[in-house]
Design a protein around this motif. Structure first.
Motif, PDB file in Angstrom:
ATOM      1  N   ALA A   1      -5.472  -1.152   1.807  1.00 13.02           N
ATOM      2  CA  ALA A   1      -4.307  -1.916   1.341  1.00 13.02           C
ATOM      3  C   ALA A   1      -4.587  -2.521  -0.024  1.00 13.02           C
ATOM      4  O   ALA A   1      -3.716  -2.543  -0.892  1.00 13.02           O
ATOM      5  CB  ALA A   1      -3.985  -3.012   2.355  1.00 13.02           C
TER       6      ALA A   1
ATOM      7  N   ARG B   1       3.599   7.900  -1.399  1.00  8.28           N
ATOM      8  CA  ARG B   1       2.802   6.821  -1.919  1.00  8.28           C
ATOM      9  C   ARG B   1       2.150   7.103  -3.261  1.00  8.28           C
ATOM     10  O   ARG B   1       2.143   8.223  -3.753  1.00  8.28           O
ATOM     11  CB  ARG B   1       1.730   6.480  -0.880  1.00  8.28           C
ATOM     12  CG  ARG B   1       2.337   5.977   0.426  1.00  8.28           C
ATOM     13  CD  ARG B   1       1.849   4.583   0.715  1.00  8.28           C
ATOM     14  NE  ARG B   1       0.571   4.640   1.430  1.00  8.28           N
ATOM     15  CZ  ARG B   1      -0.597   4.392   0.858  1.00  8.28           C
ATOM     16  NH1 ARG B   1      -0.667   4.130  -0.437  1.00  8.28           N
ATOM     17  NH2 ARG B   1      -1.695   4.449   1.569  1.00  8.28           N
TER      18      ARG B   1
ATOM     19  N   ASP C   1      -5.842   9.643  -3.173  1.00 11.52           N
ATOM     20  CA  ASP C   1      -6.323   8.418  -3.838  1.00 11.52           C
ATOM     21  C   ASP C   1      -7.593   8.720  -4.635  1.00 11.52           C
ATOM     22  O   ASP C   1      -8.022   9.875  -4.738  1.00 11.52           O
ATOM     23  CB  ASP C   1      -6.541   7.310  -2.800  1.00 11.52           C
ATOM     24  CG  ASP C   1      -7.695   7.608  -1.846  1.00 11.52           C
ATOM     25  OD1 ASP C   1      -7.781   6.942  -0.806  1.00 11.52           O
ATOM     26  OD2 ASP C   1      -8.496   8.543  -2.126  1.00 11.52           O
TER      27      ASP C   1
ATOM     28  N   TRP D   1       3.921   1.691   0.077  1.00 11.24           N
ATOM     29  CA  TRP D   1       3.145   1.085   1.161  1.00 11.24           C
ATOM     30  C   TRP D   1       4.094   0.429   2.168  1.00 11.24           C
ATOM     31  O   TRP D   1       3.981   0.605   3.372  1.00 11.24           O
ATOM     32  CB  TRP D   1       2.178   0.050   0.577  1.00 11.24           C
ATOM     33  CG  TRP D   1       1.288  -0.617   1.568  1.00 11.24           C
ATOM     34  CD1 TRP D   1       1.575  -1.749   2.295  1.00 11.24           C
ATOM     35  CD2 TRP D   1      -0.010  -0.205   1.995  1.00 11.24           C
ATOM     36  NE1 TRP D   1       0.537  -2.055   3.135  1.00 11.24           N
ATOM     37  CE2 TRP D   1      -0.453  -1.133   2.962  1.00 11.24           C
ATOM     38  CE3 TRP D   1      -0.855   0.848   1.646  1.00 11.24           C
ATOM     39  CZ2 TRP D   1      -1.691  -1.034   3.585  1.00 11.24           C
ATOM     40  CZ3 TRP D   1      -2.098   0.938   2.258  1.00 11.24           C
ATOM     41  CH2 TRP D   1      -2.503   0.019   3.217  1.00 11.24           C
ATOM     42  N   LYS D   2       5.085  -0.292   1.628  1.00 10.19           N
ATOM     43  CA  LYS D   2       6.061  -1.019   2.472  1.00 10.19           C
ATOM     44  C   LYS D   2       6.913  -0.029   3.286  1.00 10.19           C
ATOM     45  O   LYS D   2       7.171  -0.235   4.469  1.00 10.19           O
ATOM     46  CB  LYS D   2       6.954  -1.861   1.544  1.00 10.19           C
ATOM     47  CG  LYS D   2       7.954  -2.754   2.239  1.00 10.19           C
ATOM     48  CD  LYS D   2       8.749  -3.538   1.163  1.00 10.19           C
ATOM     49  CE  LYS D   2       9.957  -4.251   1.752  1.00 10.19           C
ATOM     50  NZ  LYS D   2      10.826  -4.824   0.681  1.00 10.19           N
TER      51      LYS D   2
ATOM     52  N   THR E   1      -4.744   5.670   4.011  1.00 11.94           N
ATOM     53  CA  THR E   1      -5.104   4.889   5.209  1.00 11.94           C
ATOM     54  C   THR E   1      -5.681   5.776   6.312  1.00 11.94           C
ATOM     55  O   THR E   1      -6.349   5.290   7.207  1.00 11.94           O
ATOM     56  CB  THR E   1      -3.853   4.180   5.758  1.00 11.94           C
ATOM     57  OG1 THR E   1      -2.816   5.155   5.867  1.00 11.94           O
ATOM     58  CG2 THR E   1      -3.404   3.059   4.839  1.00 11.94           C
TER      59      THR E   1
ATOM     60  N   ASP F   1      -1.290   4.931  -5.713  1.00 14.69           N
ATOM     61  CA  ASP F   1      -2.275   3.834  -5.600  1.00 14.69           C
ATOM     62  C   ASP F   1      -2.083   2.850  -6.757  1.00 14.69           C
ATOM     63  O   ASP F   1      -1.145   2.985  -7.555  1.00 14.69           O
ATOM     64  CB  ASP F   1      -3.702   4.398  -5.552  1.00 14.69           C
ATOM     65  CG  ASP F   1      -4.158   4.964  -6.900  1.00 14.69           C
ATOM     66  OD1 ASP F   1      -5.290   5.479  -6.971  1.00 14.69           O
ATOM     67  OD2 ASP F   1      -3.380   4.911  -7.875  1.00 14.69           O
TER      68      ASP F   1
ATOM     69  N   THR G   1      -3.040  -9.624  -0.986  1.00 14.85           N
ATOM     70  CA  THR G   1      -3.001  -8.575   0.051  1.00 14.85           C
ATOM     71  C   THR G   1      -3.548  -9.112   1.356  1.00 14.85           C
ATOM     72  O   THR G   1      -2.956  -8.951   2.407  1.00 14.85           O
ATOM     73  CB  THR G   1      -3.847  -7.374  -0.408  1.00 14.85           C
ATOM     74  OG1 THR G   1      -3.336  -6.931  -1.647  1.00 14.85           O
ATOM     75  CG2 THR G   1      -3.767  -6.242   0.612  1.00 14.85           C
TER      76      THR G   1
ATOM     77  N   TYR H   1      -4.109   0.160  -2.282  1.00 13.33           N
ATOM     78  CA  TYR H   1      -3.041   1.072  -1.850  1.00 13.33           C
ATOM     79  C   TYR H   1      -3.595   2.489  -1.704  1.00 13.33           C
ATOM     80  O   TYR H   1      -2.967   3.469  -2.085  1.00 13.33           O
ATOM     81  CB  TYR H   1      -1.859   1.030  -2.815  1.00 13.33           C
ATOM     82  CG  TYR H   1      -1.193  -0.317  -2.854  1.00 13.33           C
ATOM     83  CD1 TYR H   1      -1.353  -1.170  -3.945  1.00 13.33           C
ATOM     84  CD2 TYR H   1      -0.447  -0.771  -1.781  1.00 13.33           C
ATOM     85  CE1 TYR H   1      -0.770  -2.421  -3.969  1.00 13.33           C
ATOM     86  CE2 TYR H   1       0.160  -2.026  -1.797  1.00 13.33           C
ATOM     87  CZ  TYR H   1      -0.023  -2.846  -2.886  1.00 13.33           C
ATOM     88  OH  TYR H   1       0.563  -4.095  -2.899  1.00 13.33           O
TER      89      TYR H   1
ATOM     90  N   PRO I   1       3.069   0.591  -6.352  1.00 18.09           N
ATOM     91  CA  PRO I   1       2.608   1.211  -5.106  1.00 18.09           C
ATOM     92  C   PRO I   1       2.952   0.420  -3.843  1.00 18.09           C
ATOM     93  O   PRO I   1       2.970   0.975  -2.750  1.00 18.09           O
ATOM     94  CB  PRO I   1       1.094   1.309  -5.285  1.00 18.09           C
ATOM     95  CG  PRO I   1       0.753   0.290  -6.312  1.00 18.09           C
ATOM     96  CD  PRO I   1       1.917   0.223  -7.224  1.00 18.09           C
ATOM     97  N   GLU I   2       3.286  -0.880  -4.035  1.00 19.59           N
ATOM     98  CA  GLU I   2       3.632  -1.690  -2.853  1.00 19.59           C
ATOM     99  C   GLU I   2       4.911  -1.185  -2.204  1.00 19.59           C
ATOM    100  O   GLU I   2       5.133  -1.364  -1.012  1.00 19.59           O
ATOM    101  CB  GLU I   2       3.761  -3.180  -3.223  1.00 19.59           C
ATOM    102  CG  GLU I   2       4.914  -3.548  -4.135  1.00 19.59           C
ATOM    103  CD  GLU I   2       4.599  -3.354  -5.625  1.00 19.59           C
ATOM    104  OE1 GLU I   2       3.611  -2.650  -5.932  1.00 19.59           O
ATOM    105  OE2 GLU I   2       5.368  -3.871  -6.466  1.00 19.59           O
TER     106      GLU I   2
ATOM    107  N   TYR J   1      -2.803  10.655   0.912  1.00 19.83           N
ATOM    108  CA  TYR J   1      -1.979   9.630   1.568  1.00 19.83           C
ATOM    109  C   TYR J   1      -1.293  10.286   2.759  1.00 19.83           C
ATOM    110  O   TYR J   1      -1.272  11.516   2.869  1.00 19.83           O
ATOM    111  CB  TYR J   1      -0.916   9.106   0.614  1.00 19.83           C
ATOM    112  CG  TYR J   1      -1.422   8.614  -0.716  1.00 19.83           C
ATOM    113  CD1 TYR J   1      -0.975   9.198  -1.909  1.00 19.83           C
ATOM    114  CD2 TYR J   1      -2.351   7.587  -0.804  1.00 19.83           C
ATOM    115  CE1 TYR J   1      -1.441   8.771  -3.129  1.00 19.83           C
ATOM    116  CE2 TYR J   1      -2.823   7.149  -2.040  1.00 19.83           C
ATOM    117  CZ  TYR J   1      -2.363   7.745  -3.192  1.00 19.83           C
ATOM    118  OH  TYR J   1      -2.833   7.326  -4.421  1.00 19.83           O
TER     119      TYR J   1
END
Ligand code: FHN
Length: 458
Positions: free
Chosen positions: A30, A256, A266, A236-237, A36, A258, A10, A33, A232-233, A272
Motif C-alpha cells: 500500500a 493500477r 510494479d 488502489w481505491k 498486492t 504505482d 497510508t 501502491y 495511484p490511490e 498488479y
C-alpha cells in the motif's frame, strides 16, 4: 518528506480499517501502491482461470456502427475512430441513433464459443468511448437510448454459463464521453472533476457486480492517461472496493499504477491484480520470462483494430496460426484470448464463424493438451511444443520431423503409454535407445492440417 508523509497517511488510512491490508507485506504494498498478490492466487476461481487457458474477446460498441471508416477514410483501429478523427461528441454521438444489433443472439454467440472450445469470454461493457452495453442508471450514454434499447450483458450469462463458459467484462478507465474525465490535471478543478469521475466508476462497477452477480471478473483497460496513472490511490481505491464487494473476483493488472505511475507491473516486476494482461498481440520475451506468474495474451484476427471493420487490413490469421499461439501460450503457463468483432447487426462474421469451426474441430480432438496444462522444464523442440498436465506430457507437432524415428528426453520405462490424440486407430510403435530414452516411430503419422498431438502417460 513526501514519501514519509505518504507512509504515515497510508498506515493511518489502512490500519483503522484493517480491511485491505491484513499484514505488513500488504502495508508495504500500500505504501508504494505496489502489487498486492505476493504469490499467485490458489483459490478455486483463479485455479479455474488457469485451467481455462483459452478465452474469447468481443469488441462491440457505438464504434461498430462506423465500420472503422469515417468520411471515406479508414481508421487504424475502429474502436479508436472518435479519437483518430477528432470527432466532437455532437458528431460521434449521432451513432446512438444508429446502434441496433438486432441480430444479436447470446445463445448463437455462446454456441460459437462452445464449438471453438473457449472457456471464458470477455465483452466490452464500456470501451474508451464511454458507451455502456447495459442500461446504467449513472449515465444516459447507454444502450437504453439506442434503437436497440435492451441490455446486451444480462442474456450472455444464461447462454455462456449454460456451457460452463465464464463471463468477464472489459471496462475502460479512459472515458472520452464523461464530462468529469481528464487525461491530464491542469488545475485544482481538474483534480476535483477526476475525483468525481472515480466516484462514477465505483458506482458503475458496483452496479455491474450487483446486476450481474455471476460475473467472474473484470478486464480493465485505458489506465495510461497521465491524470489517472499519476494518482495511484484511485486504482488502489477501486481495487479495494471490488475485493470487498466480491472477494473471489478476478481482476487483470490494467487497473493500477504505482507511486511512480508505473503500469502493468510494479518496481519489483510483480503484476498488479490477479494476472498480467499486458501482452496484446505478443507474448513474454523470452517466452519463459513469466513462467511463475499468471499472464494472458490477446490477439485480433486482422491488423487494424479490435472492432468491426468494413475492410480488414494486414495479415488475417488462420486457424493454424491461432492454435499455434494458443499452444505456445499454454506451453509457457499463459492464457490465450482471441478477439472477434461482431457486426453492426450483432452477428458474428462469416470468417470468424469459419475460424471457430476449424479451431473447434482441432480442440475437440486435442483439448487435453490445453485445458489444465502448462509448461514443462524442457527446451522447446524443433517440431512444436510440449505441454504437460499432472501425469501426462503432450507433444504438439506443427511440423512432422523429417526422420521417421524421434528420440525423446524421457526414460522409456517411465512411460506407460504413447497415444495419438486425434486418431485411436494409428498405433505409434515405440522402442528404447541405448541410454534408455524413449524412441517413437512416426512412420504411420499423417501430418494434421494444424498439429498432431502425441500423449505420453507417465
Ligand atoms: O485501446 C485499447 C484497444 O482499443 C483494445 O481494446 C485493446 C485490447 O484490449 N486494448 C487497448 C490497447 O492496448
Amino acid at each position: 518528506m513526501k514519501y514519509l508523509l505518504h507512509l504515515i497517511c497510508t498506515l493511518l488510512f489502512i490500519f483503522p480499517f484493517g480491511v485491505y491490508a491484513q499484514n505488513i507485506a500488504e502495508v508495504e504494498a500500500a505504501v508504494g501502491y505496489n502489487a498486492t498478490n505476493i504469490e499467485p492466487r490458489n483459490d478455486p476461481a483463479m485455479n479455474k482461470w488457469r485451467y481455462n487457458r483459452f478465452g474469447q474477446f468481443f469488441h462491440i460498441g457505438l464504434y461498430t456502427t462506423f465500420g472503422a471508416e469515417y468520411d471515406g477514410q479508414q481508421a487504424k483501429a475502429g474502436e479508436w475512430l472518435k479519437s483518430e478523427f477528432k470527432l466532437s461528441d455532437e458528431v460521434y454521438n449521432k451513432a446512438l441513433n444508429e446502434f441496433n444489433p438486432f441480430k444479436f443472439n447470446a445463445s448463437d454467440w455462446a454456441k460459437i464459443d462452445k464449438t471453438m472450445g473457449t472457456k471464458y469470454m470477455i465483452i466490452t461493457a464500456k470501451h474508451h468511448e464511454g458507451f455502456c452495453l447495459w442500461p446504467s442508471k449513472f449515465t444516459d450514454f447507454t444502450i437504453k437510448n439506442t434503437p436497440y434499447k435492451k441490455d446486451m450483458l444480462g442474456p450472455l450469462f444464461e447462454a455462456y454459463n449454460s456451457y460452463g463458459i465464464d463471463v468477464f467484462f472489459y471496462y475502460s478507465i479512459l472515458d472520452w464521453n464523461h464530462p468529469d474525465y481528464r487525461a491530464i490535471i491542469s488545475s485544482p478543478e481538474d483534480k476535483v472533476a477526476m475525483e468525481r469521475y472515480i466516484g462514477f466508476v465505483i458506482k458503475q462497477l458496483d452496479e455491474l457486480l450487483t446486476l450481474y452477480p455471476q460475473l467472474t471478473g473484470l478486464w480493465f483497460d485505458g489506465q495510461w492517461d497521465t491524470a489517472y496513472k499519476s494518482n495511484p490511490e484511485w486504482g488502489w481505491k477501486i481495487e479495494e472496493f471490488l475485493r470487498k464487494k466480491k472477494p473471489n473476483i478476478i481482476i487483470n493488472n490494467r487497473l493500477r499504477s504505482d507511486v511512480n505511475g508505473k503500469l502493468d507491473r510494479d518496481k519489483s516486476d510483480k503484476h498488479y491484480g490477479d494476472f498480467d494482461a499486458s501482452f496484446e498481440q505478443k507474448m513474454p520475451d523470452p517466452l519463459t520470462k513469466y513462467l511463475n506468474t499468471d499472464w494472458e495474451t490477446s490477439s485480433t484476427l486482422m491488423n487494424n483494430g479490435w472492432s468491426y471493420s468494413k475492410k480488414w487490413q494486414g495479415e488475417i490469421k488462420t486457424s493454424k496460426s491461432i492454435v499455434e499461439n494458443l499452444v505456445k501460450a499454454t506451453s509457457a503457463n499463459g492464457n490465450f484470448v482471441l478477439n472477434f468483432a461482431p457486426t453492426p447487426e450483432g452477428s458474428i462474421s462469416e470468417y470468424e464463424t469459419k475460424i471457430s469451426k476449424e479451431i473447434g474441430s482441432w480442440m475437440s480432438k486435442n483439448n487435453k493438451a490445453i485445458y489444465g496444462c502448462g509448461a514443462i522444464n524442457l527446451p522447446k523442440p524443433s517440431w512444436g511444443y510440449y505441454t504437460q498436465s499432472k501425469e501426462k506430457v503432450y507433444m504438439i507437432m506443427f511440423q512432422k520431423p523429417s526422420s521417421k524415428l524421434i528420440q525423446l528426453p524421457f526414460q522409456s520405462e517411465k512411460i506407460k503409454s504413447v497415444k495419438l490424440l486425434n486418431n485411436d486407430n494409428i498405433k505409434l510403435s515405440r522402442s528404447k535407445s541405448k541410454d534408455g530414452t524413449l524412441i517413437i516411430d512416426l512412420t504411420e503419422l499423417n501430418q494434421d492440417n494444424i498439429a498432431n498431438v502425441i500423449e505420453l502417460q507417465f
